[in-house]
Design an enzyme around this catalytic site. Structure first.
Site, PDB file in Angstrom:
ATOM      1  N   ASP B  25       3.190-126.659   4.537  1.00  0.00           N
ATOM      2  CA  ASP B  25       4.413-126.896   2.988  1.00  0.00           C
ATOM      3  C   ASP B  25       5.174-125.804   1.742  1.00  0.00           C
ATOM      4  OD1 ASP B  25       2.621-127.910   2.271  1.00  0.00           O
ATOM      5  OD2 ASP B  25       3.850-130.052   2.632  1.00  0.00           O
ATOM      6  N   ASN B 428       5.668-134.112  14.828  1.00  0.00           N
ATOM      7  CA  ASN B 428       5.208-134.989  15.562  1.00  0.00           C
ATOM      8  C   ASN B 428       5.598-136.234  15.473  1.00  0.00           C
ATOM      9  OD1 ASN B 428       3.413-136.091  17.837  1.00  0.00           O
ATOM     10  ND2 ASN B 428       1.843-134.480  16.338  1.00  0.00           N
TER      11      ASN B 428
END
Lengths: 73, 739
Positions: B25, B428
């Site tokens: 990120d 996920n």
């Protein structure tokens, strides 16, 4: 006065960063050199040096093709 | 403009591209080297301000994305859900059927029956287009991992001073890391910035139960009990107020609620704080004094405080500390930058104004845990527009979200209304939130599940359609810091996507078109879309990506002196009128742990990323798995001895929510009684499908994370991941699939 100096210093730091990131003309490259000198740290300051990162690994395009096809080495 | 960017490193036959790594990120600026049309090397940028911002995950990316198991074509489920039986279909065929089935669910149950989970960090080229489509179609139920990682922090910071600040590392004199441990292979730019700041004399204060690598170099290390950040910060404020170390002018002129806050802080004398946190009162006093007197100081964002039962109060106390010490919007402190004036922000793209008030009111979780939902943020709208120009300012994509736990309950048939269609993009989902058993139940109860992914994750294994996602090597990207700061950076496309892999932009555009609403996403390509977003700058995407590696907005400090803060009072709200209006305590407070349960005598904390992996990814990469082949639990030598386990043993961590198997590592740096487990483990090489899920049912930490009220933050409904009761049982033999 202190406030003016702090603000000006921060603006100079950002101006240097932006010019260095352009890297197109002489002034840009001068800024880049100056920042390079100021920001370069001695290796001992990077106390978590990593062999993987230091070795700057690359791959061969044919090797990647073979790997993608599932061919084992 | 067209001169070689880095002539000294240009090699014959090798083309270079300036790229942003999107493996994690942080989005480091790197250089890709391209040979025969494919990226063969990812290396550090030549720009000194980005130098060494690279880690092993970025370096190995060319091989990670060339993996033989990479999803290359759209797949349609043909057997029972989770049976692992698929057939290859075309994109057109897939999207036509998905659109028809989604529309049927919307017609039957309402648009709110469609929920989407994604993380802009992972999908990168979503740019708010998913929310745009949802807002036009009428669904408020968008969730994301940012609900417990930065997005929620942004929403809560805005309640204090109207914006989520960005730490000014280059000019700071003091850095406070709260459980945060940036390393050479994790949050690398932050690691490098800390080292540079220390080299020029800045102080470092670390709060962490473990003696982390940053703690070893700190001026003060406070080994607090996991999950007690909030009490610790009360202690700091007690010292700062009692000793008069705060910025009295700023407090007098620019804050509201000081007297009430001070009375609350007085409830936390240092002996009480020491008892809760387990730290020496003198060390607490020393740290508070350094923070208050060696400024300007920064408390960089940390995911740790995001994930606790006292998250809202902990995040509020961080923002209050910054404010009362005078470190907000000053050089070396915490900058409130606003959007870049020359780039259209994602907040505008998202088109929140298209969602009716009636649909906003249906947002899941807004009735019980509203802080980051439409309802929770509503009181800020007009003030945000006044100061920052946009009513629906969505920083770090985390404002105006539904609550994940409430969404999964609705998916499982236990909510206010049913959710029957679920899309998961670059997320996920099954392993990424608390209470995995509930998420699994919710997924098995869906009429339609669509997953956009690069690999067959456990979540993808339960889908109706799996759509192949491109990688950051294969697409351009306009990175606008997710609205966090006014820095904008371009990433050039390095190679063509493999197989039929497509971007998230493409998925949303295809879906809008298939639903007969192509007008919602009118741009033909990502480049066209970027041209639109850059229109105010006068540059095209091509010009911009050739000219800049970073494009700063105008630098202005103390903007509040002209505009006031973007809060209802126009001042820093030490006592929050927004929280008060929602029926919560307007002042920070501390909730202690529930009474101990003798069956679960140890405390566990999770959520920490390992250097080799980001979230639930990268376990398929041989080079990275070789460095970390198994999920490891960390315990102190004392705890290992008391539990009858030794290094290398396999053990099961158990609590009332579930269990997970881990291999034991004994570490002196760990305190007694605490168990650290890693986040997001599954094993791509293990058997797929329901009942197996590639080892997720054996190893995923989400199976151990409760989401009942004792373990949820009241205001936000985020789970408490830093101090969950558990016990350890040694396994006689390694579990199936152990290497």
């Amino acid at each position: 006065m202190k406030r003016f100096l702090e603000d000006t210093k921060a603006r100079i730091v950002q101006w240097l960063g932006q010019r260095a990131s352009r890297d197109i003309n002489f002034v840009d490259r001068l800024c880049r050199r100056l920042l390079d000198r100021v920001l370069r740290l001695p290796p001992e300051n990077d106390f978590l040096r990593d062999e993987w990162v230091d070795s700057d690994v690359g791959f061969d395009p044919d090797e990647l093709d073979r790997y993608q096809r599932g061919e084992t080495e | 403009m067209s001169a070689p960017r880095h002539p000294s490193r240009t090699k014959p036959g090798v083309e270079t591209k300036r790229t942003l790594c999107a493996t994690c990120d942080v989005s480091c600026n790197v250089v890709t080297e391209v040979k025969k049309g494919r990226v063969v090397r990812v290396r550090s940028s030549d720009n000194p301000i980005f130098r060494d911002n690279i880690c092993m995950k970025g370096i190995v990316a060319p091989k990670a994305f060339a993996h033989p198991n990479r999803l290359m074509h759209p797949l349609k489920r043909v057997g029972e859900r989770g049976s692992g039986k698929w057939e290859q279909v075309s994109w057109d065929e897939a999207m036509t059927d998905i659109a028809a089935r989604l529309q049927a669910i919307i017609d039957r149950d309402g648009p709110e029956a469609w929920a989407v989970s994604t993380s802009q960090w992972n999908t990168a080229t979503d740019h708010g287009l998913g929310r745009r489509l949802m807002n036009h179609l009428g669904s408020p139920n968008w969730i994301s991992g940012v609900a417990l990682c930065a997005g929620n922090t942004a929403a809560i910071n805005r309640m204090t001073y109207g914006w989520f600040p960005f730490a000014d590392f280059p000019n700071t004199n003091c850095i406070v890391l709260i459980g945060h441990n940036p390393r050479r292979n994790s949050w690398v730019p932050v690691y490098n910035q800390i080292r540079r700041a220390q080299a020029r004399g800045a102080k470092l204060i670390v709060l962490d139960p473990r003696k982390s690598s940053n703690a070893e170099l700190a001026d003060v290390w406070l080994p607090l009990r996991a999950g007690t950040d909030t009490a610790m910060l009360f202690g700091w404020l007690k010292v700062i107020f009692d000793e008069g170390l705060y910025d009295k002018d700023f407090v007098e002129n620019w804050t509201v609620g000081f007297d009430e806050l001070r009375a609350r802080v007085d409830e936390f004398p240092l002996d009480r704080v020491a008892k809760i946190t387990g730290c020496d009162p003198e060390e607490i006093r020393k740290a508070a004094r350094i923070y208050a007197t060696h400024g300007p100081a920064v408390i960089p964002w940390t995911p740790i405080t995001d994930m606790q039962r006292n998250s809202t109060s902990g995040i509020r106390l961080q923002s209050i500390l910054r404010s009362v010490c005078g470190y907000v919007d000053v050089p070396g402190g915490e900058a409130l930058q606003g959007f870049h004036p020359h780039v259209i922000p994602e907040s505008k793209i998202e088109a929140h104004e298209m969602l009716s008030e009636e649909q906003k009111a249906k947002q899941l979780g807004s009735d019980t845990h509203p802080a980051f939902t439409y309802r929770g943020q509503a009181g800020l709208l007009e003030h945000t527009k006044r100061v920052w120009g946009y009513e629906y300012t969505n920083q770090v994509t985390g404002c105006f979200m539904a609550n994940p736990s409430a969404t999964f309950r609705a998916m499982a048939g236990e909510g206010r209304y049913p959710v029957k269609a679920f899309f998961s993009l670059g997320n996920n989902t099954l392993l990424s939130f608390a209470n995995m058993p509930l998420i699994l139940k919710g997924m098995m109860n869906q009429d339609l599940i669509v997953v956009h992914e690069q690999f067959m994750t456990p979540t993808a294994q339960l889908a109706d359609y799996v759509l192949p996602g491109d990688s950051w090597l294969e697409r351009p990207w306009l990175h606008d810091s997710f609205g966090w700061s006014s820095m904008v950076r371009p990433s050039q496309k390095s190679m063509e996507p493999l197989g039929e892999c497509e971007s998230t932009f493409s998925v949303w555009k295809r879906l809008a078109t298939a639903m007969g609403r192509g007008d919602i996403i009118p741009w033909d390509t990502l480049e066209d879309f970027y041209d639109y977003r850059l229109e105010p700058s006068g540059m095209s995407w091509a010009e911009f990506s050739e000219s800049y590696e970073i494009y700063f907005g105008p630098l202005e400090f103390r903007k509040y002196e002209k505009t006031g803060f973007a809060t209802p009072s126009g001042k820093v709200e030490l006592k929050s009128s927004i929280l008060e209006g929602l029926g919560f305590d307007p002042l920070p407070y501390f909730r202690d742990d529930p009474p101990p349960n003798p069956e679960y005598p140890l405390m566990m904390f999770t959520g920490v990323r390992e250097d080799e992996f980001f979230q639930t990814g990268q376990r398929h990469v041989p080079e990275l798995r070789a460095r970390k082949p198994e999920p490891n639990l960390f315990v102190s030598p004392g705890t290992a001895k008391a539990q009858g386990i030794a290094e290398g043993d396999w053990a099961e961590v158990i609590n009332p929510t579930g269990s997970a198997a881990m291999q034991v590592l004994v570490k002196d740096a760990m305190p007694d009684g605490l168990v650290r487990i890693p986040h997001g483990w599954w094993k791509p090489e293990m058997k797929q499908g329901a009942g197996h899920l590639s080892g997720a049912l054996a190893h995923a930490d989400a199976q151990l994370c409760p989401d009942d009220e004792d373990f949820l933050d009241r205001e936000q409904g985020v789970p408490h991941l830093k101090g969950i009761p558990c016990r350890i049982e040694r396994l006689d033999a390694p579990p199936e699939g152990a290497q």
